[in-house]
Every structure is written in C-alpha cells, then in structure tokens.
Design a protein around this motif. Structure first.
Motif, PDB file in Angstrom:
ATOM      1  N   CYS A 245       0.843  -1.193   0.000  1.00 29.61           N
ATOM      2  CA  CYS A 245       0.000   0.000   0.000  1.00 29.61           C
ATOM      3  C   CYS A 245       0.881   1.246   0.000  1.00 29.61           C
ATOM      4  O   CYS A 245       1.775   1.384   0.840  1.00 29.61           O
TER       5      CYS A 245
ATOM      6  N   CYS B 295      -3.817  -7.955   5.139  1.00 28.85           N
ATOM      7  CA  CYS B 295      -4.011  -6.729   4.377  1.00 28.85           C
ATOM      8  C   CYS B 295      -3.504  -5.561   5.208  1.00 28.85           C
ATOM      9  O   CYS B 295      -3.467  -5.634   6.443  1.00 28.85           O
TER      10      CYS B 295
ATOM     11  N   LYS C  49      -3.278  -0.991   5.214  1.00 24.20           N
ATOM     12  CA  LYS C  49      -3.715   0.264   4.611  1.00 24.20           C
ATOM     13  C   LYS C  49      -3.226   1.443   5.451  1.00 24.20           C
ATOM     14  O   LYS C  49      -3.251   1.390   6.689  1.00 24.20           O
TER      15      LYS C  49
ATOM     16  N   THR D 106      -9.907  -7.841   4.019  1.00 22.58           N
ATOM     17  CA  THR D 106      -9.809  -6.536   3.360  1.00 22.58           C
ATOM     18  C   THR D 106     -10.164  -5.419   4.326  1.00 22.58           C
ATOM     19  O   THR D 106     -10.929  -5.620   5.279  1.00 22.58           O
TER      20      THR D 106
ATOM     21  N   THR E 166     -11.277  -1.235   3.704  1.00 21.75           N
ATOM     22  CA  THR E 166     -11.569  -0.211   2.711  1.00 21.75           C
ATOM     23  C   THR E 166     -12.134   1.015   3.419  1.00 21.75           C
ATOM     24  O   THR E 166     -13.131   0.907   4.142  1.00 21.75           O
TER      25      THR E 166
ATOM     26  N   PHE F  27     -14.326   2.841   7.970  1.00 23.53           N
ATOM     27  CA  PHE F  27     -13.736   1.835   7.088  1.00 23.53           C
ATOM     28  C   PHE F  27     -14.530   0.539   7.197  1.00 23.53           C
ATOM     29  O   PHE F  27     -15.132   0.228   8.237  1.00 23.53           O
TER      30      PHE F  27
ATOM     31  N   SER G  60     -14.580  -3.648   6.664  1.00 27.66           N
ATOM     32  CA  SER G  60     -13.708  -4.828   6.696  1.00 27.66           C
ATOM     33  C   SER G  60     -14.522  -6.077   6.367  1.00 27.66           C
ATOM     34  O   SER G  60     -15.693  -6.175   6.745  1.00 27.66           O
TER      35      SER G  60
ATOM     36  N   THR H 271     -13.547  -3.073  -3.479  1.00 28.55           N
ATOM     37  CA  THR H 271     -13.065  -1.834  -4.093  1.00 28.55           C
ATOM     38  C   THR H 271     -14.142  -0.768  -3.989  1.00 28.55           C
ATOM     39  O   THR H 271     -15.332  -1.053  -4.219  1.00 28.55           O
ATOM     40  N   LEU H 272     -13.745   0.453  -3.669  1.00 30.64           N
ATOM     41  CA  LEU H 272     -14.651   1.594  -3.594  1.00 30.64           C
ATOM     42  C   LEU H 272     -14.737   2.242  -4.971  1.00 30.64           C
ATOM     43  O   LEU H 272     -13.729   2.387  -5.673  1.00 30.64           O
TER      44      LEU H 272
ATOM     45  N   LEU I 288     -19.624   0.019  -3.098  1.00 25.36           N
ATOM     46  CA  LEU I 288     -18.551  -0.929  -2.799  1.00 25.36           C
ATOM     47  C   LEU I 288     -18.763  -2.165  -3.674  1.00 25.36           C
ATOM     48  O   LEU I 288     -19.825  -2.794  -3.619  1.00 25.36           O
TER      49      LEU I 288
ATOM     50  N   CYS J 186     -17.759  -5.917  -4.266  1.00 23.10           N
ATOM     51  CA  CYS J 186     -17.173  -7.008  -3.477  1.00 23.10           C
ATOM     52  C   CYS J 186     -17.178  -8.284  -4.315  1.00 23.10           C
ATOM     53  O   CYS J 186     -18.227  -8.684  -4.841  1.00 23.10           O
TER      54      CYS J 186
ATOM     55  N   GLN K 264      -8.862  -9.022  -7.484  1.00 23.22           N
ATOM     56  CA  GLN K 264      -9.241  -7.651  -7.141  1.00 23.22           C
ATOM     57  C   GLN K 264     -10.222  -7.091  -8.165  1.00 23.22           C
ATOM     58  O   GLN K 264     -10.056  -7.285  -9.376  1.00 23.22           O
TER      59      GLN K 264
END
Length: 537
Positions: free
Chosen positions: A340, A379, A381, A424, A426, A434, A436, A469-470, A477, A479, A514
């Motif tokens: 990241c 993961c 971030k 994850t 995000t 966030f 998860s 992913t956003l 989102l 997924c 991804q």
C-alpha cells in the motif's frame, strides 16, 4: 308326319286309362328316374316309420346365468375392484405355459420359495434369529423342544452345548449392584444435608498417577508447550537492487517525478469523459519468479507500478516509455501478501507471511521501520487523511484489525469483533469510516478509532468476500463474492446490498481477484482476468 297325326288322334280321344298309359310308356323310348316318382308309390306293408318328438321352444341360458363372476389373473398383485370370495378362491384354469421350468411352476408364497405356516410366536422367532446370528445355533422348529438335547439344535451344536442353549437375551451379563452413596442426612438441616451431591461410598477423593504415568504426562505436557511456542524468527535483512544506470536525470529528478513527455497529462485530476474497453495487449511485465499477489499504481499520476509476489520480492515498474523494472525491494523471508502506497507515494507498506509489516522508502529502497504482533497480516492500509498519514491498519490472521503509529511503532488500537481472519480493509465516507470483510462471511463497518462495529452485515446466503473496491464517486462498494458474483453495497449511510446490481458470469471462486472500476464508472473489471462487466449508476 305319321307320328304327329297319331298323337293328335290320341289327344282327341281323351283316353285316360291306365292300360293305354302303360302301353304308351312301354312303347316310349325314354326312361324315367325311379327316385323322381318314389313319393307317388304306395307305402309297402313291411316297413314302419315313427315320428320324432321335437321341442319347439327350448330353454336358452342367458348371459347373466353363464357369467357368474369376473375371472382374475393369478399373477396379478393389484385388483381395481372388490371381488367376491368365490372369485378370489376359484380354481385356476386356462392353458399352461409350456416354457416354465419345474422350479418356476412350483408354488411359492414368498420370493425365495414356499414357506409353510408354523405357529411360532413373533418374540420366539426373533429371539432364535438373533441367537443364531450371534452364537451360530438356534432351536430346530421342526422338532419337539420340550426336552432340549443336541438333536434339537441346528447350526453350531457344540457351541449350543457349551452355552447350555442360552439365547441372546439370557446370555447377557447381569447388571452389577448400583453404587451406594453416603447418606445425605436430614433435609431440614441445611448445613449437613448432602442430597444428590453426596459422594459414593467407594469413591477415592485423591487420585495420584503412578511414576510411569507421571513420566508420560510430563513428556506430553513438554511436547504441547514446545509446539505452542512460536519460534521468534529474526527479521530478514533488507536490501534493494537498482536496475537502471542513473537514479536521477540531468535535472536531478528521480523516477518519482511525473513524466510530461508521454503525450498524456498525468497531473490532471479530472476523469476522462468516456472510457473504452481494452482491445489488445500492450505490454507484459516479467520479472517475478512466482505468482503476483498484489499490484498498486502510483498515487495520482499512475506512472509507476508496484507489485509484490510469492517469491518474497517487491518490484517497481515503469508504466510508460520503456516500461523497465526500476527497483527491487528484498527484505521478507516469506511470500508478500499485500502492499500500500501513502498519499504522496514516497513510502509504501508491505505485509508478508513472515509476520512482519515493513515501511519502505520508494525512492531509495531503504526499509524505514518494521511492525509485528507475531501474527500473519493479510491486508494493510494507510489512513488516507493527510493529517493521519502516520497511522496504519492491518487485518491479521488472529481475527483482529490492529492499528499502529509509524512514529512510535506501537499499537494504538485493536478492533477485535470478527470471528475469522480479516481479508480486506476499505476506507469510506471521506475516510471517517472503514469497511472490513473476513473469513467469517460477514461485512463490518467501523468508525475510525472506535473498536466497536456500528454496522454488521451477515446473511445465511452470503459468502466470504476476499476483495473489495470503492467506486470513484465513493457511493458503491464492489465485493468479489466466493460464489462467483460481484455484489454491490451502498457505501453511504445504510450499507445495503443492491440486489439489482449483481454481476455473474465469471468463475473465480477460491481466488481473491481484485475488482476495479473504470474512471467514468461505465465498466468494472477483474485485474489479471480481463473480465469486464457493464455497470451503470
């Protein structure tokens, strides 16, 4: 002529006498058949005839008298009407099948043959059957068993004599006497009353193992303690390899500088008005010796590509111009799981299976710091807020999300509500929250720095979602679900599943591929899979 005249004369005379007729007949040359005139002759006196008596109105059997009932086929097992007793037990008649063998034609009332009826009690029959299957002998039903002898048994006669003809129910071990308990005293005395909690009379209060048993217990305990301890591995030595001649150009700029000679304005923050599907492969970056686990583009400009692999290495690539491998970062002893960038791209984090998180300098390749809590990070971030770039969160294999401060290297917060390894993390809602996902097939939403999830999404039909992913506008989102679907959740307020935006058709169950959006949000795709799907807001 003379004959004609004579006949006319005779006709005219009218003579009818018998003599004349006889004379004419005698003189006539033609002969008559005697049978033709037999009825004209008188009956002879010697023969007598008698007339037969005939019944002019005989009795005729009607249909109802002949058909007394319906005939049944003996081989039929099911009858569609209610027959009478006489019909059911009427004798069989009809032609016999000439092709039936003697065995086939023999009467039988069961599948294996004919069983003669015997007056045996059901219990006695089951008792003898179980005795025969267990001990190998049973009473012979064809012999009078009032006086048991060796001839009254079939099967293993020696075993029957040895056990004295006992059956299964009689040969079982008798139940021992029930253990006695110490009398509990009077129920009115609260202190001395034992009741059902009283001990047994022969109960031993202290049970110590023998010396041999104690040795075995000590060995087992030592093995368990040794197995439970994780051997602390020293972090691998960090080093870097530069693959280009000069790190800086003639103006002293490194490869982090955004190029301006590629025909594209990479510094622009505006998304293109329309995006198109890729038509052909432009380039292949090769250099890793094992599978690539994650790729990340350089923030804002995207002119560099960072990749981590199962070969324990991290590589930095050019996206434009010569598309060279610029630098290799070596410092993990096991496969690298996630990477990241920070907001500026000057630093990046790496998470590996050697239980270490490492902070690297993108330009120099130096390892700045290391973080570990002795668990495998899945993961990692950075906090996207500019004033919180010193904070990072990592999803661990021990079901926790751990938050570190880069400046001090200490854990400042733990989020431990998941029931499985965290896959994850995000950030949503302008980085105030966030999301998860975990192996426990749930999705949880957290407020930053508050270790209690305020939204928990888990349905019986849900599967694990190892990639999230956003969208570019921050509303959705995407997924990747393990049931070969892309699920879309709202990223604002209620975080509801949008059932109208479920994308199917790919086969990625078991892999964490991804998901990504095109900048104009017309398409979404899987990285490394070239699978594109239309998506509209």
């Amino acid at each position: 002529m003379a004959a004609t005249v004579g006949s006319l004369v005779s006709y005219g005379t009218g003579s009818d006498s018998d003599s004349d007729n006889e004379d004419r007949s005698s003189t006539s040359p033609e002969k008559t058949d005697p049978d033709a005139v037999a009825h004209l002759r008188p009956l002879s006196s010697g023969k007598k005839t008698s007339l037969a008596i005939l019944n002019s109105a005989p009795e005729v059997a009607v249909k109802e008298d002949v058909m007394t009932g319906s005939h049944l086929d003996p081989s039929v097992k099911e009858v569609t009407f209610n027959p009478t007793y006489e019909t059911m037990f009427a004798p069989e008649f009809g032609p016999i099948n000439p092709f039936k063998t003697q065995q086939m034609a023999a009467p039988r009332n069961m599948l294996s043959g004919y069983a003669e009826p015997a007056h045996v009690n059901d219990f006695m029959f089951e008792q003898q059957r179980r005795t025969f299957s267990t001990f190998g002998y049973a009473l012979d039903p064809s012999v009078d068993n009032s006086q048991a002898s060796s001839s009254s048994y079939i099967g293993d006669v020696e075993e029957a004599e040895k056990k004295k003809g006992l059956t299964v129910f009689e040969a079982g071990a008798k139940k021992g006497e029930k253990r006695k308990k110490v009398k509990g005293g009077d129920a009115s005395e609260i202190d001395n009353f034992l009741g059902p909690w009283a001990k047994y009379v022969d109960e031993k209060e202290v049970a110590k193992p023998s010396e041999e048993e104690q040795k075995e217990l000590d060995e087992i305990t030592a093995k368990r303690q040794k197995k439970g301890k994780n051997e602390e591995e020293a972090p691998a030595e960090e080093k870097t390899v530069l693959h280009v001649k000069d790190m800086y150009d003639y103006q002293g700029r490194s490869y982090l500088h955004v190029p301006q000679d590629v025909g594209i304005n990479l510094r622009s923050t505006d998304a293109p008005q329309k995006c198109y599907l890729p038509k052909k492969q432009i380039h292949v970056w090769s250099g890793h010796t094992k599978g690539v686990s994650a790729i990340r583009l350089f923030p804002m400009s995207g002119h560099l590509l960072l990749s981590c692999s199962m070969d324990c290495k991290i590589k930095l690539w050019e996206v434009y111009n010569e598309r060279r491998c610029l630098r290799t970062f070596i410092g993990h002893s096991k496969a690298v799981r996630d990477i990241c960038f920070n907001n500026s791209g000057t630093q990046f984090l790496s998470a590996a299976y050697d239980r270490y998180l490492k902070l690297w300098d993108t330009e120099t390749g130096q390892c700045i710091s290391r973080f570990t809590n002795r668990k495998v990070p899945y993961c990692v971030k950075f906090n996207p807020d500019e004033d919180k770039q010193n904070l990072l969160v990592a999803g661990m294999s021990d079901k926790k999300i751990v938050q570190w401060d880069i400046r001090t290297g200490e854990v400042v917060q733990e989020y431990d509500r998941h029931l499985g390894a965290v896959n994850t993390i995000t950030f949503v809602d302008e980085n105030r929250r966030f999301v998860s996902t975990s192996d426990d097939k749930s999705l949880r939403v957290w407020e930053w720095d508050i270790p209690v999830d305020f939204k928990y999404i888990a349905e019986p039909s849900m599967h694990s979602m190892p990639a999230v992913t956003l969208s570019p506008n921050g509303k959705w989102l995407a997924c990747q679900s393990m049931d070969n679907q892309i699920l879309i959740f709202g990223a604002q307020n209620r975080f509801r599943l949008n059932k109208k935006k479920v994308f199917k058709g790919h086969m990625v169950a078991g892999y964490a591929c991804q998901v990504d959006f095109s900048p104009d949000m017309r398409y979404e795709s899987f990285k490394n899979q070239l699978i594109t799907k239309s998506s509209s807001e």
